[in-house]
Design a protein around this motif. Structure first.
Motif, PDB file in Angstrom:
ATOM      1  N   MET A   1      52.715  76.600  27.945  1.00  0.00           N
ATOM      2  CA  MET A   1      51.749  75.542  28.193  1.00  0.00           C
ATOM      3  C   MET A   1      52.465  74.193  28.157  1.00  0.00           C
ATOM      4  O   MET A   1      53.305  73.942  27.308  1.00  0.00           O
ATOM      5  CB  MET A   1      50.644  75.588  27.138  1.00  0.00           C
ATOM      6  CG  MET A   1      49.667  74.449  27.294  1.00  0.00           C
ATOM      7  SD  MET A   1      48.091  74.636  26.466  1.00  0.00           S
ATOM      8  CE  MET A   1      48.489  74.319  24.787  1.00  0.00           C
ATOM      9  N   HIS A   2      52.118  73.338  29.082  1.00  0.00           N
ATOM     10  CA  HIS A   2      52.695  72.004  29.142  1.00  0.00           C
ATOM     11  C   HIS A   2      52.151  71.139  28.008  1.00  0.00           C
ATOM     12  O   HIS A   2      51.003  71.249  27.618  1.00  0.00           O
ATOM     13  CB  HIS A   2      52.331  71.318  30.465  1.00  0.00           C
ATOM     14  CG  HIS A   2      52.915  71.970  31.653  1.00  0.00           C
ATOM     15  ND1 HIS A   2      54.186  71.700  32.087  1.00  0.00           N
ATOM     16  CD2 HIS A   2      52.424  72.897  32.503  1.00  0.00           C
ATOM     17  CE1 HIS A   2      54.434  72.417  33.152  1.00  0.00           C
ATOM     18  NE2 HIS A   2      53.386  73.159  33.426  1.00  0.00           N
ATOM     19  N   LYS A   3      53.005  70.263  27.495  1.00  0.00           N
ATOM     20  CA  LYS A   3      52.553  69.263  26.536  1.00  0.00           C
ATOM     21  C   LYS A   3      51.789  68.204  27.307  1.00  0.00           C
ATOM     22  O   LYS A   3      52.211  67.773  28.391  1.00  0.00           O
ATOM     23  CB  LYS A   3      53.742  68.616  25.811  1.00  0.00           C
ATOM     24  CG  LYS A   3      54.519  69.577  24.964  1.00  0.00           C
ATOM     25  CD  LYS A   3      53.763  69.897  23.714  1.00  0.00           C
ATOM     26  CE  LYS A   3      54.630  70.759  22.820  1.00  0.00           C
ATOM     27  NZ  LYS A   3      53.988  71.099  21.600  1.00  0.00           N
ATOM     28  N   ARG A   4      50.657  67.790  26.769  1.00  0.00           N
ATOM     29  CA  ARG A   4      49.817  66.796  27.429  1.00  0.00           C
ATOM     30  C   ARG A   4      50.037  65.432  26.773  1.00  0.00           C
ATOM     31  O   ARG A   4      49.930  65.301  25.551  1.00  0.00           O
ATOM     32  CB  ARG A   4      48.349  67.204  27.337  1.00  0.00           C
ATOM     33  CG  ARG A   4      48.035  68.432  28.172  1.00  0.00           C
ATOM     34  CD  ARG A   4      46.628  68.938  27.940  1.00  0.00           C
ATOM     35  NE  ARG A   4      46.288  69.164  26.540  1.00  0.00           N
ATOM     36  CZ  ARG A   4      46.649  70.236  25.832  1.00  0.00           C
ATOM     37  NH1 ARG A   4      47.373  71.180  26.381  1.00  0.00           N
ATOM     38  NH2 ARG A   4      46.283  70.357  24.572  1.00  0.00           N
ATOM     39  N   ILE A   5      50.311  64.441  27.597  1.00  0.00           N
ATOM     40  CA  ILE A   5      50.510  63.070  27.128  1.00  0.00           C
ATOM     41  C   ILE A   5      49.481  62.185  27.810  1.00  0.00           C
ATOM     42  O   ILE A   5      49.290  62.264  29.026  1.00  0.00           O
ATOM     43  CB  ILE A   5      51.928  62.562  27.446  1.00  0.00           C
ATOM     44  CG1 ILE A   5      52.967  63.415  26.712  1.00  0.00           C
ATOM     45  CG2 ILE A   5      52.069  61.086  27.074  1.00  0.00           C
ATOM     46  CD1 ILE A   5      54.396  63.053  27.036  1.00  0.00           C
ATOM     47  N   LEU A   6      48.826  61.348  27.020  1.00  0.00           N
ATOM     48  CA  LEU A   6      47.877  60.378  27.548  1.00  0.00           C
ATOM     49  C   LEU A   6      48.462  58.983  27.350  1.00  0.00           C
ATOM     50  O   LEU A   6      48.796  58.601  26.228  1.00  0.00           O
ATOM     51  CB  LEU A   6      46.529  60.490  26.821  1.00  0.00           C
ATOM     52  CG  LEU A   6      45.480  59.444  27.174  1.00  0.00           C
ATOM     53  CD1 LEU A   6      45.118  59.496  28.659  1.00  0.00           C
ATOM     54  CD2 LEU A   6      44.244  59.623  26.304  1.00  0.00           C
ATOM     55  N   VAL A   7      48.597  58.249  28.441  1.00  0.00           N
ATOM     56  CA  VAL A   7      49.092  56.869  28.406  1.00  0.00           C
ATOM     57  C   VAL A   7      47.890  55.955  28.601  1.00  0.00           C
ATOM     58  O   VAL A   7      47.212  56.018  29.622  1.00  0.00           O
ATOM     59  CB  VAL A   7      50.145  56.619  29.516  1.00  0.00           C
ATOM     60  CG1 VAL A   7      50.606  55.168  29.487  1.00  0.00           C
ATOM     61  CG2 VAL A   7      51.319  57.569  29.364  1.00  0.00           C
ATOM     62  N   VAL A   8      47.624  55.109  27.603  1.00  0.00           N
ATOM     63  CA  VAL A   8      46.503  54.171  27.665  1.00  0.00           C
ATOM     64  C   VAL A   8      47.081  52.765  27.746  1.00  0.00           C
ATOM     65  O   VAL A   8      47.752  52.312  26.821  1.00  0.00           O
ATOM     66  CB  VAL A   8      45.585  54.301  26.425  1.00  0.00           C
ATOM     67  CG1 VAL A   8      44.428  53.311  26.518  1.00  0.00           C
ATOM     68  CG2 VAL A   8      45.088  55.726  26.272  1.00  0.00           C
ATOM     69  N   GLU A   9      46.835  52.113  28.860  1.00  0.00           N
ATOM     70  CA  GLU A   9      47.367  50.753  29.080  1.00  0.00           C
ATOM     71  C   GLU A   9      46.530  50.115  30.173  1.00  0.00           C
ATOM     72  O   GLU A   9      46.269  50.738  31.203  1.00  0.00           O
ATOM     73  CB  GLU A   9      48.838  50.826  29.491  1.00  0.00           C
ATOM     74  CG  GLU A   9      49.439  49.530  29.970  1.00  0.00           C
ATOM     75  CD  GLU A   9      49.327  48.392  28.976  1.00  0.00           C
ATOM     76  OE1 GLU A   9      48.800  47.329  29.385  1.00  0.00           O
ATOM     77  OE2 GLU A   9      49.747  48.541  27.820  1.00  0.00           O
ATOM     78  N   ASP A  10      46.093  48.857  29.944  1.00  0.00           N
ATOM     79  CA  ASP A  10      45.211  48.227  30.918  1.00  0.00           C
ATOM     80  C   ASP A  10      45.937  47.653  32.125  1.00  0.00           C
ATOM     81  O   ASP A  10      45.308  47.360  33.130  1.00  0.00           O
ATOM     82  CB  ASP A  10      44.319  47.179  30.260  1.00  0.00           C
ATOM     83  CG  ASP A  10      45.063  45.988  29.714  1.00  0.00           C
ATOM     84  OD1 ASP A  10      46.260  46.128  29.412  1.00  0.00           O
ATOM     85  OD2 ASP A  10      44.444  44.926  29.561  1.00  0.00           O
ATOM     86  N   HIS A  11      47.238  47.527  32.075  1.00  0.00           N
ATOM     87  CA  HIS A  11      47.993  47.010  33.216  1.00  0.00           C
ATOM     88  C   HIS A  11      48.733  48.159  33.905  1.00  0.00           C
ATOM     89  O   HIS A  11      49.627  48.770  33.314  1.00  0.00           O
ATOM     90  CB  HIS A  11      49.012  45.959  32.776  1.00  0.00           C
ATOM     91  CG  HIS A  11      48.382  44.707  32.232  1.00  0.00           C
ATOM     92  ND1 HIS A  11      47.718  43.810  33.034  1.00  0.00           N
ATOM     93  CD2 HIS A  11      48.297  44.234  30.971  1.00  0.00           C
ATOM     94  CE1 HIS A  11      47.264  42.819  32.279  1.00  0.00           C
ATOM     95  NE2 HIS A  11      47.594  43.060  31.024  1.00  0.00           N
ATOM     96  N   ALA A  12      48.359  48.419  35.160  1.00  0.00           N
ATOM     97  CA  ALA A  12      49.001  49.504  35.908  1.00  0.00           C
ATOM     98  C   ALA A  12      50.504  49.270  36.041  1.00  0.00           C
ATOM     99  O   ALA A  12      51.288  50.224  36.019  1.00  0.00           O
ATOM    100  CB  ALA A  12      48.366  49.643  37.290  1.00  0.00           C
TER     101      ALA A  12
END
Length: 86
Positions: A1-12
Protein backbone atom coordinates in the motif's frame (compact mmCIF):
# COMPACT_ATOMS: atom_id res chain seq x y z
CA UNK A 1 0.00 0.00 0.00
CA UNK A 2 1.24 3.47 -0.86
CA UNK A 3 1.90 5.96 1.91
CA UNK A 4 -0.59 8.81 1.69
CA UNK A 5 0.64 12.38 2.11
CA UNK A 6 -1.64 15.40 2.35
CA UNK A 7 -0.13 18.80 1.53
CA UNK A 8 -2.17 21.71 2.90
CA UNK A 9 -1.10 25.11 1.59
CA UNK A 10 -3.18 28.04 0.34
CA UNK A 11 -0.68 29.11 -2.33
CA UNK A 12 -0.48 26.77 -5.32
CA UNK A 13 2.96 28.18 -6.16
CA UNK A 14 4.19 26.91 -2.78
CA UNK A 15 2.27 23.61 -2.87
CA UNK A 16 3.92 22.63 -6.15
CA UNK A 17 7.57 22.72 -4.90
CA UNK A 18 6.51 20.65 -1.88
CA UNK A 19 4.62 18.17 -4.06
CA UNK A 20 7.16 17.67 -6.89
CA UNK A 21 10.00 15.95 -4.96
CA UNK A 22 7.49 13.57 -3.38
CA UNK A 23 6.36 12.44 -6.85
CA UNK A 24 9.68 10.63 -7.32
CA UNK A 25 8.96 8.34 -4.37
CA UNK A 26 6.21 5.80 -3.88
CA UNK A 27 3.69 8.19 -2.28
CA UNK A 28 0.03 8.85 -2.94
CA UNK A 29 -0.03 12.67 -2.74
CA UNK A 30 -3.16 14.73 -2.10
CA UNK A 31 -3.51 18.49 -1.81
CA UNK A 32 -5.80 20.92 -0.03
CA UNK A 33 -5.86 24.68 -0.56
CA UNK A 34 -6.64 25.59 3.06
CA UNK A 35 -7.16 24.08 6.51
CA UNK A 36 -10.92 23.69 6.04
CA UNK A 37 -10.35 21.64 2.88
CA UNK A 38 -7.51 19.88 4.69
CA UNK A 39 -9.84 18.68 7.44
CA UNK A 40 -12.23 17.22 4.88
CA UNK A 41 -9.30 15.61 3.04
CA UNK A 42 -7.98 14.08 6.27
CA UNK A 43 -11.39 12.53 6.88
CA UNK A 44 -11.58 11.17 3.30
CA UNK A 45 -7.96 10.30 2.48
CA UNK A 46 -6.71 9.21 5.93
CA UNK A 47 -3.13 10.33 5.23
CA UNK A 48 -0.09 8.88 6.95
CA UNK A 49 1.58 12.30 6.87
CA UNK A 50 0.17 15.82 6.83
CA UNK A 51 2.38 18.67 5.61
CA UNK A 52 0.75 21.97 6.53
CA UNK A 53 1.88 25.43 5.43
CA UNK A 54 0.37 27.09 8.53
CA UNK A 55 -1.31 29.88 6.56
CA UNK A 56 -4.03 31.84 8.34
CA UNK A 57 -7.68 31.59 7.38
CA UNK A 58 -10.69 30.36 9.29
CA UNK A 59 -8.24 27.78 10.69
CA UNK A 60 -4.45 27.69 10.68
CA UNK A 61 -2.25 24.60 10.86
CA UNK A 62 -2.37 24.42 14.65
CA UNK A 63 -6.17 24.62 14.62
CA UNK A 64 -6.28 21.86 11.98
CA UNK A 65 -4.04 19.65 14.11
CA UNK A 66 -6.23 20.25 17.16
CA UNK A 67 -9.36 19.27 15.19
CA UNK A 68 -7.72 16.10 13.94
CA UNK A 69 -6.35 15.22 17.38
CA UNK A 70 -9.77 15.72 19.00
CA UNK A 71 -11.35 13.10 16.69
CA UNK A 72 -10.07 9.65 17.72
CA UNK A 73 -11.62 8.07 14.61
CA UNK A 74 -9.07 9.88 12.42
CA UNK A 75 -6.01 7.99 13.72
CA UNK A 76 -3.87 11.13 14.02
CA UNK A 77 -1.37 11.19 11.16
CA UNK A 78 2.17 12.47 11.60
CA UNK A 79 1.96 16.26 11.20
CA UNK A 80 4.72 18.54 9.96
CA UNK A 81 3.98 22.27 10.18
CA UNK A 82 5.90 24.35 7.66
CA UNK A 83 6.21 28.01 8.56
CA UNK A 84 8.30 31.07 7.90
CA UNK A 85 6.98 32.75 11.04
CA UNK A 86 9.47 33.43 13.80
Amino acid sequence: MHKRILVVEDHADIRKPIHVPLEFEDYDIHEAANADEGLVAVQQVRPNLLLDGMMPGTMDGLDLRRCIKSDPSLDLPQVVLLTARG
